[in-house]
Design an enzyme around this catalytic site. Sequence first.
Site, short mmCIF file in Angstrom:
data_model
loop_
_atom_site.label_atom_id
_atom_site.label_comp_id
_atom_site.label_asym_id
_atom_site.label_seq_id
_atom_site.Cartn_x
_atom_site.Cartn_y
_atom_site.Cartn_z
N TRP A 13 2.40 4.04 0.92
CA TRP A 13 3.45 5.04 1.13
C TRP A 13 4.14 5.45 -0.17
O TRP A 13 5.00 6.33 -0.18
CB TRP A 13 4.50 4.49 2.11
CG TRP A 13 4.04 4.44 3.53
CD1 TRP A 13 2.81 4.79 4.01
CD2 TRP A 13 4.79 3.99 4.66
NE1 TRP A 13 2.76 4.59 5.37
CE2 TRP A 13 3.97 4.10 5.80
CE3 TRP A 13 6.09 3.50 4.84
CZ2 TRP A 13 4.39 3.74 7.08
CZ3 TRP A 13 6.52 3.14 6.11
CH2 TRP A 13 5.67 3.27 7.22
N LYS A 14 3.82 4.76 -1.26
CA LYS A 14 4.45 5.03 -2.57
C LYS A 14 5.98 5.00 -2.43
O LYS A 14 6.48 4.09 -1.79
CB LYS A 14 3.91 6.34 -3.15
CG LYS A 14 2.38 6.31 -3.21
CD LYS A 14 1.77 7.34 -4.09
CE LYS A 14 0.26 7.15 -4.09
NZ LYS A 14 -0.42 8.10 -4.96
N HIS B 227 -2.10 -0.33 -9.72
CA HIS B 227 -2.21 1.08 -9.31
C HIS B 227 -2.12 1.96 -10.56
O HIS B 227 -1.32 1.69 -11.46
CB HIS B 227 -1.11 1.44 -8.31
CG HIS B 227 -1.36 2.75 -7.65
ND1 HIS B 227 -1.08 3.95 -8.26
CD2 HIS B 227 -1.89 3.05 -6.46
CE1 HIS B 227 -1.43 4.94 -7.45
NE2 HIS B 227 -1.94 4.42 -6.34
N GLU C 35 -10.10 3.92 -7.93
CA GLU C 35 -9.09 4.97 -7.78
C GLU C 35 -8.91 5.69 -9.12
O GLU C 35 -8.10 5.27 -9.94
CB GLU C 35 -7.78 4.34 -7.29
CG GLU C 35 -6.64 5.30 -7.33
CD GLU C 35 -5.70 5.18 -6.14
OE1 GLU C 35 -6.13 4.80 -5.06
OE2 GLU C 35 -4.53 5.51 -6.35
N SER D 68 -7.16 11.48 -2.92
CA SER D 68 -7.29 12.68 -2.08
C SER D 68 -8.19 12.46 -0.86
O SER D 68 -8.93 13.36 -0.47
CB SER D 68 -7.80 13.87 -2.90
OG SER D 68 -6.92 14.15 -3.97
N GLY E 253 -2.89 7.69 0.03
CA GLY E 253 -1.50 8.04 -0.28
C GLY E 253 -0.97 9.05 0.71
O GLY E 253 -0.59 8.73 1.84
#
Length: 233
Positions: A9-10, A95, A153, A193, A214
């Site tokens: 969820w950042k 990340h 990523e 994405s 995300g």
Amino acid sequence: MERLVIANWKMNPKSLNLAIVLAGSVKRHLRDTHGVRVVICPPFPYLAAVGRQLKRSGLPLGAQDMSSEEEGAHTGQVAPAMLKALGCAFVILGHPELRRESGETDFMVNGKLRAALKAGLVPVVCVENVAQLMKALKGVSKSSYGKIKVAYEPSWAISTRKGAKPARPNEVRKMVQRLGAIAPSATFLYGGSVSAKNAGVFLKKGMVQGFLVGQASLKPREFAHLVKKTGFG
Ligand code: 13P
């Protein structure tokens, strides 16, 4: 092998109340999904409340980072045991946004990975290339590789970056093959994405076993779609 979708969820949603509402909605939308494990990773301040909301949903809780230290004078840090006490089973490490914005180094990621394994948390280590994975695994016993989730990523593929587009499936396949040669028993995910529309193509021929998501994880209906595609793709 079980498929896995990790919702990152950042720094969203904007308030605790909205986070609780989102968790409830995600839980409802995912009621009929099978064959895929879904992990929800909210920001630190929402972990306890989201964890309560997800209780008995079968959706494990994860954090977006942690300290490599167990305790002591580390202002602003969160120890692995603290995450465990809040009910976290997973933790995202390395990340690309942390590497870029907070100067997270390969050395730090390695320390955190070893600390997560020691604490019994499942590490989801993000890498953009083979060198990052090799450095992250330094000193980690090969017998532990099976407990590690590796997310390929590339930072340029993250949806919120200007001009971002998902990596090409061929590119992902090649990179995951190279990463897999280093840690064959790890689970490999793709992040960048990912949507319900493109999920299927990455799952072909066991290219990856799931996704680190995300933006699409913040829209319960679309997210449930993506999860269903992952489960049966
Ligand atoms: P997007 O799915 O928004 O591209 O984000 C990917 C990501 O950073 C997951 O950790």
